[in-house]
Design a protein around this motif. Structure first.
Motif: not given
Length: 411
Positions: A287-291, A306-309, A327-330, A393-398
């Motif tokens: 969710a963080t990756c998409l935002e 580039n993010y396929t979402g 579709p993932g956190a990358m 590679s997106v982690g748990l930060e805000t």
């Protein structure tokens, strides 16, 4: 347990044997060998007439429990846990390839996978046929009677290409060729590979499963969906054990034993714990990756994201149909030049400069100079590895913290 949720099945996978102390966590069996009550029992174990453990290079109770958990949540017929994602790839392909065979795949591959196919297997007479896997007609032209596998990454790294898995599976079934997919970038809780026609699924458990990059590991999942009597390498095993079980039999009785890459009990224990929280970690990270991807599109010094979402991404429709809205956190983004990428990375304060994917921490890497750093410029161009690309590679930060760090690092 099939009617229960993903989380319930993960947390309630039963032990093969009851623990004498009723431990809620599977004990770590730090042992190389196991004692037998008699010579007859020992013979039976070594000859495969019982499932008793004999030597931890072959099986181990802690590793077996981790494999059982994966089997429980995926429905796979057979699961083999090894000590890295590359071990999973190499063991799988060594089980089915032979001199004169070919593997149909894309040039959009992880660097070591590309090297393994081209250099390592190539030295043994296995041909790698590179083609555009998003073009079914082109794939059909490359598949023939000597093709032993169609192999792909479900979202390529770092190109972020997505092929139609059902289309590739149809081609494979028509030709009697298994579809083998590295699904590392999308975890089991959102993606059911077998429903899209994947016969053998390969996962680097180092990533989402380990839970914070605590250990390296790899998984081979056999769904029992392929008729291995069609395989030149496994047809004799199929006649002996049955066509659906031949691959896992070959893997467990020969390949992984001889190559010696079985997972250690310490790693299996850590990854057994890691998978318990994978679903909740993934939901936050993806969710963080998409935002974050949406926010990066608005920054003027970033040339492309580039993010396929992302709606508008060329693979958005096929990605959403296969992996859902997250579709993932990358993700990747392009800056003006290689020099701009280095300057950006050197100014990062929160985001870590490191390889790996799906750590709890957000990681940044410049793929062209690292993962593909030993490749020639010509090879990088052929693989669409752009020197202007940064991979996150997106982690748990805000989102706000990550965006603040990115903005201050941009020119």
């Amino acid at each position: 347990m099939e009617d229960f949720s993903f989380e319930a099945r993960v947390l309630n996978t039963p032990y093969e044997k009851a623990d004498v102390y009723h431990s809620l966590s599977m004990p770590v069996y730090n042992t190389a060998a196991y004692e037998f009550d008699s010579a007859e029992d020992m013979e039976a174990a070594f000859c495969g007439r019982t499932t008793d453990h004999a030597y931890s290079r072959i099986t181990n109770p802690t590793v077996q429990y981790f494999e059982d958990r994966i089997r429980m949540i995926t429905g796979a017929m057979g699961v083999t846990a090894l000590n890295s994602g590359m071990a999973a790839i190499s063991n799988t392909l060594m089980a089915i390839a032979y001199s004169g065979a070919n593997i149909v795949t894309s040039r959009h591959l992880f660097g070591n996978t590309y090297s393994f196919l081209l250099n390592t297997l190539g030295a043994f007479g296995v041909e790698t046929r590179f083609c555009d896997l998003t073009n079914p007609a082109e794939v059909r032209k490359h598949v023939d009677q000597n093709t032993c596998a169609i192999f792909l990454e479900v979202i390529t790294n770092p190109q972020m290409e997505v092929a139609d898995l059902k289309a590739l599976s149809t081609i494979g079934k028509e030709a009697g060729v298994p579809l083998i997919a590295d699904t590392t970038v999308v975890p089991f809780n959102i993606f059911k590979a077998v429903t899209f026609g994947v016969d053998i699924e390969i996962v680097s458990s180092t990533k989402y499963i380990s839970g914070g990059a605590t250990s390296t590991g790899g998984l081979i999942l056999d769904y029992g969906t392929f008729d291995w009597s069609n395989s030149a390498r496994l047809k004799d095993v199929s006649a002996l054990i049955g066509s659906q079980k031949a691959f896992t039999f070959k893997m467990r009785k020969e390949i992984h034993r001889n190559l010696g890459a079985y997972m250690t009990p310490q790693v299996a224990y850590m990854q057994t714990l890691g998978i318990e929280t994978m679903s909740i970690r993934f939901e936050r990270q993806a969710a963080t990756c998409l935002e974050l991807a949406k926010e990066l599109q608005e920054l003027e010094n970033i040339e492309s994201v580039n993010y396929t979402g992302l709606p508008g991404n060329p693979y958005y429709d096929i990605s959403t149909s296969q992996f859902g809205p997250l579709p993932g956190a990358m993700l990747t983004f392009n800056l003006a030049s290689r020099e701009a990428c280095f300057a950006f990375m050197n100014k990062l304060k929160l985001i870590r400069r490191a390889t790996n994917l799906f750590d709890n921490k957000t990681l940044a890497i410049h793929p062209a100079s690292t993962i593909y750093g030993t490749f020639t410029e010509q090879q990088r161009v052929a693989m669409d590895v752009d020197s202007r690309t940064i991979r996150l590679s997106v982690g748990l930060e805000t989102v706000n913290d990550l965006l603040t760090d990115i903005k201050q690092a941009l020119p």
